[in-house]
Design a protein around this motif. Structure first.
Motif, short mmCIF file in Angstrom:
data_model
loop_
_atom_site.label_atom_id
_atom_site.label_comp_id
_atom_site.label_asym_id
_atom_site.label_seq_id
_atom_site.Cartn_x
_atom_site.Cartn_y
_atom_site.Cartn_z
N MET B 1 9.41 -16.20 -2.70
CA MET B 1 9.52 -15.56 -4.01
C MET B 1 9.11 -14.09 -3.93
O MET B 1 8.39 -13.70 -3.01
N GLN B 2 9.60 -13.34 -4.92
CA GLN B 2 9.33 -11.90 -4.93
C GLN B 2 8.50 -11.58 -6.17
O GLN B 2 8.76 -12.11 -7.24
N VAL B 3 7.44 -10.77 -5.98
CA VAL B 3 6.65 -10.36 -7.15
C VAL B 3 6.43 -8.85 -7.16
O VAL B 3 6.37 -8.21 -6.11
N ASN B 4 6.34 -8.30 -8.36
CA ASN B 4 6.08 -6.88 -8.54
C ASN B 4 4.66 -6.71 -9.05
O ASN B 4 4.32 -7.23 -10.10
N LEU B 5 3.84 -6.00 -8.29
CA LEU B 5 2.44 -5.85 -8.65
C LEU B 5 2.15 -4.44 -9.13
O LEU B 5 2.69 -3.46 -8.59
N LYS B 6 1.31 -4.36 -10.16
CA LYS B 6 0.83 -3.07 -10.65
C LYS B 6 -0.69 -3.17 -10.52
O LYS B 6 -1.32 -3.94 -11.25
N ILE B 7 -1.23 -2.46 -9.54
CA ILE B 7 -2.65 -2.66 -9.20
C ILE B 7 -3.45 -1.38 -9.40
O ILE B 7 -2.99 -0.29 -9.05
N TRP B 8 -4.65 -1.53 -9.94
CA TRP B 8 -5.54 -0.39 -10.16
C TRP B 8 -6.11 0.09 -8.83
O TRP B 8 -6.70 -0.68 -8.09
N ARG B 9 -5.89 1.38 -8.51
CA ARG B 9 -6.45 1.96 -7.30
C ARG B 9 -7.44 3.04 -7.69
O ARG B 9 -7.16 3.86 -8.56
N GLN B 10 -8.59 3.00 -7.07
CA GLN B 10 -9.64 3.98 -7.35
C GLN B 10 -10.44 4.12 -6.06
O GLN B 10 -11.02 3.14 -5.59
N SER B 11 -10.48 5.32 -5.48
CA SER B 11 -11.03 5.43 -4.12
C SER B 11 -12.55 5.38 -4.09
O SER B 11 -13.13 5.06 -3.07
N GLY B 12 -13.21 5.71 -5.18
CA GLY B 12 -14.68 5.64 -5.19
C GLY B 12 -15.21 5.54 -6.60
O GLY B 12 -14.45 5.64 -7.56
N PRO B 13 -16.52 5.33 -6.74
CA PRO B 13 -17.12 5.14 -8.07
C PRO B 13 -16.83 6.27 -9.05
O PRO B 13 -16.65 6.03 -10.24
#
Lengths: 264, 253
Positions: B1-13
């Motif tokens: 199956m194929q999924v499209n992800l929208k993920i929160w990226r944050q490199s540091g605090p």
């Protein structure tokens, strides 16, 4: 334009170094000040959120009691002019002949005002606390599983009801904005007020807000007061719907039937 | 199956974060959500990109490490499930899935989906213990506990401290966590000596960090251990009782 493997890798190395730098300086969540335990007992008690909710539940219960009694008294509107005017006069002379007229009435008024002040100041203080507890909101859409319309709009239904109470006092207690208002002529004052359709609509909307507010407030009260006995869960669920429905039907019937000309 | 992800990226605090879009074309319906993240991370590493940081440990639903807001729900759409026990078969092929870290002032984002949940440790430190003599274990059944009470205490003790209650709560309140931790000690005879002191200390510590309860019930609905709201009522009762109780006579019920 797509980046080359080398460009992505360099960018990531830089970002990784920045992150490592900021992680190295990370010392944990900002530490809030400890709970203050100095001062008189009641002040210390009030500082606690759980205590505020407890006081909010008790004052809410008192206010629900008032709303029901107020509704029962006012429904005498449908029995007749003499009946409701007599009821209003009885309220003023309550406690007669032991106490001078209006003393009991004023004790009840002061009690109500105190309940309103406690209820609203607790709500305002807790709202500020709750806002501060999530400085960065969710950036994606929340999907609620249990919260309902009534529980999520408590703040707004509460504000509508407060504004309504102020207007209601101006309208029927002090006779502001109603040229035909006369002190003691309760029946005539109500009828002439409700015959103005914007007023009737405001009364209806405010009482719908009140019903939603009581629906969540009544069931929430059980948790705030710590009543978790399963035997009470029937009262909790049915009581919330029942009381909200009774107050909605009883209070809305008066402006609705008067403005539509059904009564009198 | 194929999924499209929208993920929160944050490199540091302190870095600003943003959502990034990713596609996983070759997901298996039998994968857990964390395994999907593993596959995505492997792919990112192959491309030379920074993998997505997320907390995980036991992957069998008992450690409370995995913490993700999936499509606006803590631990995803299933009830009574941690993220590691959420399987991709619960999503449709071609699904769009948004993943965000827990959001609360007391849970700052450290990186990507990792948040610092040590505020929970502060609550436990303030009273989540009993006084017991060390040394040899006492004989079993020396202190009798009614079966129903033991069961309730166990239900409360099922809390894995994942923080879903705080994440799901519109007020960022930690009432369900604190109530569970209090109840599993306060219900048992061994927890009685410190019962009122513990309740006041842990509630005061909780209120330093978190919001207050408005009885929405979101916490219990999000809880992977389905801990009951009744424990919150019990905590409220014990807290107010503790304020009125003469502690010298605390053994009087």
């Amino acid at each position: 334009m797509t980046k080359t493997h080398q460009e992505i890798s360099t960018a990531n190395q830089k970002e990784g170094a920045d992150a490592a730098e900021s992680l190295a300086h990370y010392t944990g969540a900002p530490v809030p000040p400890p709970a203050r335990t100095d001062g008189p007992w009641l002040i210390v008690f009030w500082r606690s959120d759980i205590a505020k909710k407890w006081l909010m539940a008790l004052s809410g219960l008192a206010l629900i009691g008032f709303v029901i009694a107020h509704m029962i008294g006012n429904l005498k509107l449908f029995i007749g002019k003499a009946d409701i005017n007599e009821y209003a006069e009885w309220l003023r002379t309550l406690g007669h002949p032991v106490l001078p007229d209006q003393v009991v009435l004023w004790i009840m008024r002061v009690g109500l005002l105190a309940a309103v002040v406690v209820h609203i100041s607790a709500a305002a203080s807790l709202t500020i606390t709750n806002r501060k507890a999530r400085p960065v909101r969710y950036q994606s859409r929340r999907d609620y599983a249990a919260a309902n319309f009534a529980s999520r709009t408590m703040r707004w239904t509460g504000i509508i009801v407060l504004l309504f109470i102020i207007y209601h006092l101006l309208d029927l207690t002090w006779g502001v904005g109603n040229s035909s208002w006369r002190s003691g002529e309760v029946y005539d004052n109500i009828i002439t007020s409700f015959q103005r359709w914007p007023v009737a609509i405001f009364y209806i909307i405010a009482n719908m807000a009140l019903a939603f507010h009581i629906f969540h407030g009544f069931s929430s009260m059980f948790a705030s007061l710590g009543w978790s006995n399963p035997r009470l869960s029937v009262l909790r669920k049915n009581g919330a719907i029942g009381i909200a429905a009774i107050i909605l039907i009883g209070n809305v019937s008066m402006p609705l039937l008067v403005v539509t000309g059904v009564y009198p | 199956m194929q999924v499209n992800l929208k993920i929160w990226r944050q490199s540091g605090p302190d870095s600003p974060g943003a959502f990034h879009n990713y596609e996983v074309p070759n997901a298996s319906p039998d994968m857990s959500f964390l395994e999907l993240m593993d596959v995505l991370n492997e792919d990112l590493q192959t491309k030379g990109e920074e993998p997505i940081a997320f907390d995980h440990d036991c992957r069998e639903g008992i450690c409370g490490s995995c913490a993700m807001m999936i499509n606006g729900r803590a631990h995803g759409p299933e009830t009574g499930t941690t993220t590691c026990q959420l399987h991709m078969r619960k999503f449709a092929d071609g699904a769009h899935i948004t993943v965000e870290p827990w959001r609360a002032g007391a849970f700052p984002v450290i990186r990507d989906l990792c948040v610092d949940r040590s505020a929970f440790d502060r609550i436990i430190e303030s009273g989540g213990y009993i006084t017991a003599p060390t040394g040899t274990a006492p004989d079993a059944n020396l202190i009798l506990v009614p079966k129903e009470v033991a069961d309730s205490a166990m239900d409360a003790a099922a809390c894995i401290g994942c923080g879903a209650c705080v994440a799901a709560c519109p007020n960022s309140a930690a009432q369900l966590f604190t109530a569970a931790k209090l109840s599993h000690l306060n219900l048992l005879p061994q927890g009685q000596p410190e019962r009122y002191k513990r309740t006041v200390s842990m509630v005061n510590e909780m209120e330093r960090w978190f919001g207050s309860c408005t009885n929405h019930g979101e916490c219990s609905a999000a809880c992977p251990k389905e801990i009951s709201l009744d424990f919150i009522a019990m905590m409220n009762r014990d807290y107010v009782k503790a304020q009125f109780k003469q502690r010298r006579f605390a053994s009087q019920t």
